[in-house]
Design a protein around this motif. Structure first.
Motif, PDB file in Angstrom:
ATOM      1  N   PRO A   1       0.897  -1.296  -0.015  1.00  0.00           N
ATOM      2  CA  PRO A   1       0.224   0.142   0.096  1.00  0.00           C
ATOM      3  C   PRO A   1       0.756   1.290   0.060  1.00  0.00           C
ATOM      4  CG  PRO A   1      -0.825  -1.475   1.717  1.00  0.00           C
ATOM      5  CD  PRO A   1       0.521  -2.194   1.110  1.00  0.00           C
ATOM      6  N   GLY A   2       2.110   1.344   0.374  1.00  0.00           N
ATOM      7  CA  GLY A   2       2.850   2.375   0.508  1.00  0.00           C
ATOM      8  C   GLY A   2       3.574   2.720  -0.797  1.00  0.00           C
ATOM      9  N   ILE A   3       3.441   1.923  -1.529  1.00  0.00           N
ATOM     10  CA  ILE A   3       3.818   2.060  -3.134  1.00  0.00           C
ATOM     11  C   ILE A   3       2.489   2.637  -4.057  1.00  0.00           C
ATOM     12  CG2 ILE A   3       4.705   1.290  -5.188  1.00  0.00           C
ATOM     13  CD1 ILE A   3       6.581   1.488  -2.908  1.00  0.00           C
TER      14      ILE A   3
ATOM     15  N   ILE B   1       4.990   9.034  -3.314  1.00  0.00           N
ATOM     16  CA  ILE B   1       5.107   8.522  -1.908  1.00  0.00           C
ATOM     17  C   ILE B   1       3.435   8.482  -1.505  1.00  0.00           C
ATOM     18  CG2 ILE B   1       5.060  10.766  -0.889  1.00  0.00           C
ATOM     19  CD1 ILE B   1       7.249   9.661   1.265  1.00  0.00           C
ATOM     20  N   ALA B   2       3.247   7.489  -0.756  1.00  0.00           N
ATOM     21  CA  ALA B   2       1.998   7.165  -0.182  1.00  0.00           C
ATOM     22  C   ALA B   2       2.206   6.966   1.395  1.00  0.00           C
ATOM     23  CB  ALA B   2       1.072   5.957  -0.805  1.00  0.00           C
ATOM     24  N   ILE B   3       1.612   7.542   2.375  1.00  0.00           N
ATOM     25  CA  ILE B   3       1.859   7.527   3.523  1.00  0.00           C
ATOM     26  C   ILE B   3       0.767   7.277   4.529  1.00  0.00           C
ATOM     27  CG2 ILE B   3       3.052   8.354   5.686  1.00  0.00           C
ATOM     28  CD1 ILE B   3       4.818   9.741   3.942  1.00  0.00           C
ATOM     29  N   ALA B   4       0.187   6.337   5.445  1.00  0.00           N
ATOM     30  CA  ALA B   4      -0.822   6.309   6.388  1.00  0.00           C
ATOM     31  C   ALA B   4      -0.406   6.855   7.482  1.00  0.00           C
ATOM     32  CB  ALA B   4      -1.094   4.926   6.473  1.00  0.00           C
ATOM     33  N   PHE B   5      -1.364   7.562   8.040  1.00  0.00           N
ATOM     34  CA  PHE B   5      -1.176   8.455   9.200  1.00  0.00           C
ATOM     35  C   PHE B   5      -2.247   8.234  10.219  1.00  0.00           C
ATOM     36  CE2 PHE B   5       1.049  11.247   6.253  1.00  0.00           C
ATOM     37  CZ  PHE B   5       2.357  11.586   7.157  1.00  0.00           C
ATOM     38  N   ARG B   6      -1.789   7.934  11.700  1.00  0.00           N
ATOM     39  CA  ARG B   6      -2.786   7.925  12.653  1.00  0.00           C
ATOM     40  C   ARG B   6      -2.984   9.412  13.226  1.00  0.00           C
ATOM     41  NH1 ARG B   6       0.681   3.535  13.771  1.00  0.00           N
ATOM     42  NH2 ARG B   6      -0.313   1.425  13.614  1.00  0.00           N
ATOM     43  N   PRO B   7      -4.320   9.557  13.992  1.00  0.00           N
ATOM     44  CA  PRO B   7      -4.311  10.974  14.281  1.00  0.00           C
ATOM     45  C   PRO B   7      -3.355  11.488  15.154  1.00  0.00           C
ATOM     46  CG  PRO B   7      -6.357   9.624  14.665  1.00  0.00           C
ATOM     47  CD  PRO B   7      -5.312   8.755  14.211  1.00  0.00           C
TER      48      PRO B   7
ATOM     49  N   ALA C   1      11.016   1.250   5.423  1.00  0.00           N
ATOM     50  CA  ALA C   1       9.470   1.383   5.077  1.00  0.00           C
ATOM     51  C   ALA C   1       9.293   1.685   3.734  1.00  0.00           C
ATOM     52  CB  ALA C   1       8.978   2.298   5.974  1.00  0.00           C
ATOM     53  N   GLU C   2       8.297   1.182   3.223  1.00  0.00           N
ATOM     54  CA  GLU C   2       7.836   1.380   1.589  1.00  0.00           C
ATOM     55  C   GLU C   2       8.142   2.970   1.286  1.00  0.00           C
ATOM     56  OE1 GLU C   2       3.966  -0.945   0.953  1.00  0.00           O
ATOM     57  OE2 GLU C   2       3.941  -0.125   2.820  1.00  0.00           O
ATOM     58  N   ALA C   3       7.773   3.884   2.118  1.00  0.00           N
ATOM     59  CA  ALA C   3       7.960   5.234   1.865  1.00  0.00           C
ATOM     60  C   ALA C   3       9.458   5.532   1.773  1.00  0.00           C
ATOM     61  CB  ALA C   3       7.226   6.261   2.863  1.00  0.00           C
TER      62      ALA C   3
END
Length: 258
Positions: A94-96, A239-245, A230-232
């Protein structure tokens, strides 16, 4: 593919992918194409024709230049994304952020198959964009013979044009990636160049959770360390990055200005 790699070709074009979302070490296209990267060969693959649903993307590995299909622009109208073109997010990694790019793949004139008496027919699909993208890749390689497969991919992405989707509104990155390939700009103006050495993919694969044995089977060499990234952290032009609050993350990129 093995024969093409041994022959030392410059570009390999693949107009198909595994059904479903298959782990990299089980995916024939993915596991063999990484060997091509070690030989300096650019691998160009179709994303698939399963859109507009999300997560229908094929050929998800970051070392493959994966593309979708668009309606060919006429110089005045903005390229339009074909509704059938497969979309992200990338299920295996998912990070790609893929598809990387789109190219003309609608109503393409070419040789017919065995099911018709006609000599030439028009067809549509991501596969029809294969000659388009592989041809541009070859032009880039000819004009800039020292470019790596990643640098070629970077040049194509960094010089792409804006795209409308099938609803004629601005397409998002999950549909078209960097945009529609612009052959002239890619060859003449490389833009900012991002590069990756083949061994950089080893800590990326380990970071995804692949075992040392699985990675060794893919790259045909034993990893020199157990480093994971990490993928990023891959030096890609996207770039694709997932963030928590409330979460903060920092990643670096190295760029070459031609």
């Amino acid at each position: 593919m093995f024969a093409a790699i041994e022959d030392g070709v410059d570009v390999i074009t693949i107009a198909f992918g595994c059904q479903g979302h298959v782990a990299f070490h089980y995916d024939v296209v993915t596991s063999v194409s990484v060997l091509a990267i070690y030989k300096g060969i650019t691998v160009v693959c179709a994303a698939g024709n399963f859109g507009p649903s999300r997560s229908t993307h094929k050929n998800e590995a970051p070392w493959v230049l994966t593309f979708g299909a668009a309606i060919k622009p006429n110089g005045i109208v903005t390229p339009t994304m074909a509704s059938f073109s497969s979309r992200r997010p990338n299920s295996i990694s998912p990070g790609i952020l893929k598809t990387y790019i789109i190219g003309s793949g609608v109503h393409i004139f070419g040789a017919s198959n065995m099911e018709t008496k006609a000599t030439f027919v028009t067809n549509s699909g991501a596969s029809m964009a294969c000659p388009h993208l592989s041809g541009i890749t070859t032009l880039l390689k000819s004009a800039h013979p020292d470019l790596s497969p990643t640098a070629i991919k970077s040049a194509i992405m960094m010089t792409a044009d804006p795209v409308k989707d099938e609803r004629c509104v601005n397409a998002d990155v999950f549909a078209v990636g960097a945009g529609h390939v612009n052959a002239l700009k890619a060859v003449v103006d490389l833009g900012y160049v991002f590069d990756i050495q083949p061994d950089d993919y080893i800590p990326y694969l380990l970071g995804l959770g692949y075992t040392t044995y699985q990675v060794e089977k893919m790259v045909r060499k034993e990893p020199s360390s157990s480093k994971r990234i990490a993928e990023a952290e891959l030096n890609l032009p996207s770039i694709a990055i997932a963030f928590r609050p409330g979460e903060k993350k920092k990643y670096m990129r190295n760029v070459i200005v031609p």
